[in-house]
Write a protein that holds these residues in place. Structure first.
Motif, PDB file in Angstrom:
ATOM      1  N   SER A  93       9.999  14.108  16.292  1.00 26.69           N
ATOM      2  CA  SER A  93       8.992  14.090  17.347  1.00 26.69           C
ATOM      3  C   SER A  93       9.564  14.391  18.729  1.00 26.69           C
ATOM      4  O   SER A  93       8.809  14.559  19.683  1.00 26.69           O
ATOM      5  N   ASP A  94      10.895  14.465  18.852  1.00 28.21           N
ATOM      6  CA  ASP A  94      11.515  14.876  20.115  1.00 28.21           C
ATOM      7  C   ASP A  94      11.573  16.394  20.245  1.00 28.21           C
ATOM      8  O   ASP A  94      11.950  16.912  21.302  1.00 28.21           O
ATOM      9  N   ARG A  95      11.193  17.095  19.171  1.00 22.28           N
ATOM     10  CA  ARG A  95      11.211  18.567  19.211  1.00 22.28           C
ATOM     11  C   ARG A  95       9.857  19.184  18.898  1.00 22.28           C
ATOM     12  O   ARG A  95       9.568  20.294  19.350  1.00 22.28           O
ATOM     13  N   PHE A  96       9.026  18.492  18.104  1.00 20.79           N
ATOM     14  CA  PHE A  96       7.741  19.044  17.694  1.00 20.79           C
ATOM     15  C   PHE A  96       6.645  17.985  17.845  1.00 20.79           C
ATOM     16  O   PHE A  96       6.925  16.786  17.893  1.00 20.79           O
ATOM     17  N   VAL A  97       5.418  18.447  17.872  1.00 23.73           N
ATOM     18  CA  VAL A  97       4.262  17.538  17.915  1.00 23.73           C
ATOM     19  C   VAL A  97       4.232  16.718  16.633  1.00 23.73           C
ATOM     20  O   VAL A  97       4.329  17.278  15.539  1.00 23.73           O
ATOM     21  N   PRO A  98       4.118  15.398  16.718  1.00 28.18           N
ATOM     22  CA  PRO A  98       4.151  14.568  15.506  1.00 28.18           C
ATOM     23  C   PRO A  98       2.901  14.721  14.649  1.00 28.18           C
ATOM     24  O   PRO A  98       1.857  15.188  15.106  1.00 28.18           O
ATOM     25  N   THR A  99       3.018  14.300  13.404  1.00 27.93           N
ATOM     26  CA  THR A  99       1.921  14.419  12.439  1.00 27.93           C
ATOM     27  C   THR A  99       0.669  13.691  12.912  1.00 27.93           C
ATOM     28  O   THR A  99      -0.450  14.177  12.740  1.00 27.93           O
ATOM     29  N   SER A 100       0.838  12.526  13.516  1.00 28.76           N
ATOM     30  CA  SER A 100      -0.320  11.742  13.955  1.00 28.76           C
ATOM     31  C   SER A 100      -1.192  12.512  14.930  1.00 28.76           C
ATOM     32  O   SER A 100      -2.428  12.442  14.865  1.00 28.76           O
ATOM     33  N   LEU A 101      -0.582  13.273  15.830  1.00 28.14           N
ATOM     34  CA  LEU A 101      -1.363  14.071  16.774  1.00 28.14           C
ATOM     35  C   LEU A 101      -2.025  15.255  16.088  1.00 28.14           C
ATOM     36  O   LEU A 101      -3.152  15.628  16.426  1.00 28.14           O
ATOM     37  N   HIS A 102      -1.334  15.867  15.130  1.00 26.85           N
ATOM     38  CA  HIS A 102      -1.936  16.989  14.406  1.00 26.85           C
ATOM     39  C   HIS A 102      -3.210  16.552  13.674  1.00 26.85           C
ATOM     40  O   HIS A 102      -4.175  17.314  13.587  1.00 26.85           O
ATOM     41  N   ILE A 103      -3.212  15.346  13.146  1.00 31.41           N
ATOM     42  CA  ILE A 103      -4.340  14.890  12.342  1.00 31.41           C
ATOM     43  C   ILE A 103      -5.442  14.256  13.192  1.00 31.41           C
ATOM     44  O   ILE A 103      -6.626  14.495  12.958  1.00 31.41           O
ATOM     45  N   LEU A 104      -5.065  13.483  14.207  1.00 32.15           N
ATOM     46  CA  LEU A 104      -6.054  12.691  14.940  1.00 32.15           C
ATOM     47  C   LEU A 104      -6.195  13.090  16.403  1.00 32.15           C
ATOM     48  O   LEU A 104      -6.677  12.311  17.219  1.00 32.15           O
ATOM     49  N   ALA A 105      -5.779  14.297  16.747  1.00 29.26           N
ATOM     50  CA  ALA A 105      -6.041  14.831  18.086  1.00 29.26           C
ATOM     51  C   ALA A 105      -6.606  16.238  17.926  1.00 29.26           C
ATOM     52  O   ALA A 105      -6.479  16.857  16.878  1.00 29.26           O
ATOM     53  N   GLY A 106      -7.220  16.751  18.945  1.00 29.79           N
ATOM     54  CA  GLY A 106      -7.837  18.061  18.840  1.00 29.79           C
ATOM     55  C   GLY A 106      -9.079  18.040  17.970  1.00 29.79           C
ATOM     56  O   GLY A 106      -9.745  17.018  17.831  1.00 29.79           O
ATOM     57  N   ALA A 107      -9.375  19.177  17.357  1.00 33.24           N
ATOM     58  CA  ALA A 107     -10.607  19.326  16.567  1.00 33.24           C
ATOM     59  C   ALA A 107     -10.325  19.326  15.080  1.00 33.24           C
ATOM     60  O   ALA A 107     -11.040  19.968  14.302  1.00 33.24           O
ATOM     61  N   ALA A 138       2.326  25.213  16.537  1.00 34.76           N
ATOM     62  CA  ALA A 138       3.761  25.004  16.755  1.00 34.76           C
ATOM     63  C   ALA A 138       4.421  26.163  17.488  1.00 34.76           C
ATOM     64  O   ALA A 138       5.272  25.951  18.365  1.00 34.76           O
ATOM     65  N   TRP A 139       4.062  27.402  17.147  1.00 34.29           N
ATOM     66  CA  TRP A 139       4.771  28.550  17.699  1.00 34.29           C
ATOM     67  C   TRP A 139       3.861  29.549  18.425  1.00 34.29           C
ATOM     68  O   TRP A 139       4.359  30.545  18.949  1.00 34.29           O
ATOM     69  N   GLY A 140       2.574  29.298  18.455  1.00 39.18           N
ATOM     70  CA  GLY A 140       1.665  30.207  19.129  1.00 39.18           C
ATOM     71  C   GLY A 140       1.361  29.777  20.551  1.00 39.18           C
ATOM     72  O   GLY A 140       1.894  28.794  21.073  1.00 39.18           O
ATOM     73  N   THR A 141       0.440  30.495  21.179  1.00 40.96           N
ATOM     74  CA  THR A 141       0.074  30.226  22.569  1.00 40.96           C
ATOM     75  C   THR A 141      -0.964  29.128  22.682  1.00 40.96           C
ATOM     76  O   THR A 141      -0.954  28.353  23.638  1.00 40.96           O
ATOM     77  N   TYR A 142      -1.846  29.035  21.697  1.00 39.42           N
ATOM     78  CA  TYR A 142      -2.978  28.116  21.783  1.00 39.42           C
ATOM     79  C   TYR A 142      -2.638  26.766  21.163  1.00 39.42           C
ATOM     80  O   TYR A 142      -2.066  26.705  20.071  1.00 39.42           O
ATOM     81  N   PRO A 143      -2.984  25.661  21.838  1.00 47.15           N
ATOM     82  CA  PRO A 143      -2.582  24.336  21.362  1.00 47.15           C
ATOM     83  C   PRO A 143      -3.378  23.805  20.174  1.00 47.15           C
ATOM     84  O   PRO A 143      -2.910  22.915  19.475  1.00 47.15           O
ATOM     85  N   ASP A 144      -4.595  24.326  19.935  1.00 48.95           N
ATOM     86  CA  ASP A 144      -5.388  23.776  18.834  1.00 48.95           C
ATOM     87  C   ASP A 144      -5.461  24.733  17.641  1.00 48.95           C
ATOM     88  O   ASP A 144      -4.987  24.441  16.561  1.00 48.95           O
ATOM     89  N   ALA A 145      -6.070  25.900  17.793  1.00 49.21           N
ATOM     90  CA  ALA A 145      -5.987  26.988  16.802  1.00 49.21           C
ATOM     91  C   ALA A 145      -6.968  26.896  15.649  1.00 49.21           C
ATOM     92  O   ALA A 145      -6.881  27.689  14.710  1.00 49.21           O
ATOM     93  N   SER A 161       3.420  19.609   9.031  1.00 51.99           N
ATOM     94  CA  SER A 161       3.858  18.814  10.183  1.00 51.99           C
ATOM     95  C   SER A 161       4.990  17.866   9.810  1.00 51.99           C
ATOM     96  O   SER A 161       5.852  17.561  10.638  1.00 51.99           O
ATOM     97  N   ILE A 162       5.015  17.399   8.564  1.00 50.35           N
ATOM     98  CA  ILE A 162       6.113  16.539   8.110  1.00 50.35           C
ATOM     99  C   ILE A 162       7.365  17.370   7.832  1.00 50.35           C
ATOM    100  O   ILE A 162       8.483  16.994   8.208  1.00 50.35           O
ATOM    101  N   LEU A 163       7.184  18.523   7.195  1.00 50.65           N
ATOM    102  CA  LEU A 163       8.314  19.366   6.812  1.00 50.65           C
ATOM    103  C   LEU A 163       9.017  19.979   8.020  1.00 50.65           C
ATOM    104  O   LEU A 163      10.250  19.963   8.117  1.00 50.65           O
ATOM    105  N   PHE A 164       8.232  20.515   8.960  1.00 46.48           N
ATOM    106  CA  PHE A 164       8.818  21.224  10.094  1.00 46.48           C
ATOM    107  C   PHE A 164       8.873  20.380  11.364  1.00 46.48           C
ATOM    108  O   PHE A 164       9.666  20.677  12.263  1.00 46.48           O
ATOM    109  N   GLY A 165       8.012  19.373  11.454  1.00 45.62           N
ATOM    110  CA  GLY A 165       7.944  18.617  12.698  1.00 45.62           C
ATOM    111  C   GLY A 165       8.325  17.163  12.556  1.00 45.62           C
ATOM    112  O   GLY A 165       7.790  16.307  13.264  1.00 45.62           O
ATOM    113  N   TRP A 166       9.259  16.874  11.668  1.00 43.17           N
ATOM    114  CA  TRP A 166       9.649  15.479  11.439  1.00 43.17           C
ATOM    115  C   TRP A 166      10.306  14.860  12.668  1.00 43.17           C
ATOM    116  O   TRP A 166      10.271  13.646  12.862  1.00 43.17           O
TER     117      TRP A 166
END
Length: 347
Positions: A251-265, A303-310, A244-249
């Protein structure tokens, strides 16, 4: 005569499968409490329904297989599978979907392969993946909005009504998850505009960050109790964070690291799903590879699939790879010059 101190193993306390499963159930209580506080009573009803169906199906299959029912029910594996599946499902999932997922998890994903210890794939995730693919509309439109956003909190009777009968009023209580909302809006809006949505609250994701912290606390308790080792959850979270840091640095283009870690399951997956001792890798190096693979797949699909959590798909893909990983990561046996790895004659 001099007495020799023989090396390990030494049994210091009794340990049973049922005891381990009870510890896992205990560790999930903080997360369940947080889910109930922020998202209503839906998960409690889903857990009750899934546990009843799972225990009933387990008993029926054991009877058909002529196995001692009481003995195997006491290992609590069916209960743990049911609770994990219910936590993965949206809280207002229609009752019949929960039943289908639970029956498939117990009867097909577990007992078709011979029961506990023989199944190659995580039964809860198999059940979840089945209904997510088969019934995408109810599985993606049954996520409860956080209680602080709703005008009226979802009580027990409201949840029962929405799960078992009056689905036409469900839109008044549901909304997209933070990961789903951010992923679809980032193509047309900036991060500052997206986070104005009430679901992000004043922090990361209203309610979701506390749910993940609660499951993190439960996971740390299991680590302290030595139910599993640190290798899988640490490598899982490290790989997801690094991606998430390497590819999603941006946040105007990708989901930020904070959401990847502390949102979803994320934390539920790291400490309660990926660490399943039956379907995960077992060697020290293999666990690191296994956990990192799950973290990598989660990011790729998010990041690139259909499902938001995975979480489910990432875990199942690495379940498939676990025997191969173990075959090539065997540690060196004491007294031998090198480890036996790979196929015979192919070292």
């Amino acid at each position: 005569m001099k007495l020799l101190n023989i090396s390990s193993p030494h049994a210091t306390r009794p340990g049973t499968t049922g005891g381990v499963m009870q510890q896992v159930l205990l560790a999930m209580l903080p997360g369940i409490a947080a889910l109930t506080y922020f998202f209503g009573m839906g998960h409690i009803i889903q857990i009750a329904l899934a546990v009843i169906v799972a225990v009933g199906a387990e008993a029926a299959v054991l009877y058909i297989r002529k196995k001692p029912i009481g003995f195997f029910l006491k290992d609590y594996s069916a209960v743990v599978t049911a609770v994990l599946l219910a936590l993965a499902l949206p809280p207002l999932t229609p009752w019949w979907i929960t039943i289908v997922a639970t029956l498939f998890a117990i009867v097909v994903a577990k007992h078709l392969y011979g029961g506990l210890g023989q199944n190659p794939f995580n039964p809860a995730m198999i059940g979840f993946a089945l209904v997510l693919i088969s019934f995408p509309v109810p599985m993606t439109t049954s996520w409860t909005a956080p209680t602080p956003i709703l005008e009226n909190a979802i009580g027990f009777s409201d949840a029962v009504t929405l799960i078992f009968s009056q689905r036409e009023t469900i839109d008044a209580y549901t909304m997209a998850t933070p990961l789903d909302l951010y992923k679809h809006k980032v193509a047309v809006a900036t991060a500052d505009e997206i986070t104005l949505d009430p679901i992000f609250g004043s922090g990361i994701a209203l309610g979701w960050e506390w749910v993940n912290i609660a499951f993190l606390i439960g996971g740390l308790y299991l680590l302290w109790r030595k139910i599993f080792t640190w290798h899988i959850p640490v490598s899982y979270l490290a790989a997801l964070t690094a991606c998430s840091i390497l590819f999603g640095w941006d946040s105007d283009r990708f989901v930020p690291t904070s959401l990847h870690i502390l949102a979803g399951a994320t934390m539920l997956g790291a400490f309660f799903i990926a660490t399943d001792p039956v379907t995960a890798s077992t060697t020290p190096l293999g666990k690191l590879i296994y956990g990192a693979g799950i973290g990598l797949f989660i990011y790729v699909i998010r990041a690139w699939g259909t499902y938001p959590d995975a979480i489910a798909f990432a875990v199942l893909l690495m379940n498939f790879a676990a025997p191969f990983i173990d075959q090539y990561t065997q540690p060196r046996t004491y007294g031998h010059a090198k480890a036996k790895r790979g196929l015979p004659g192919k070292e």
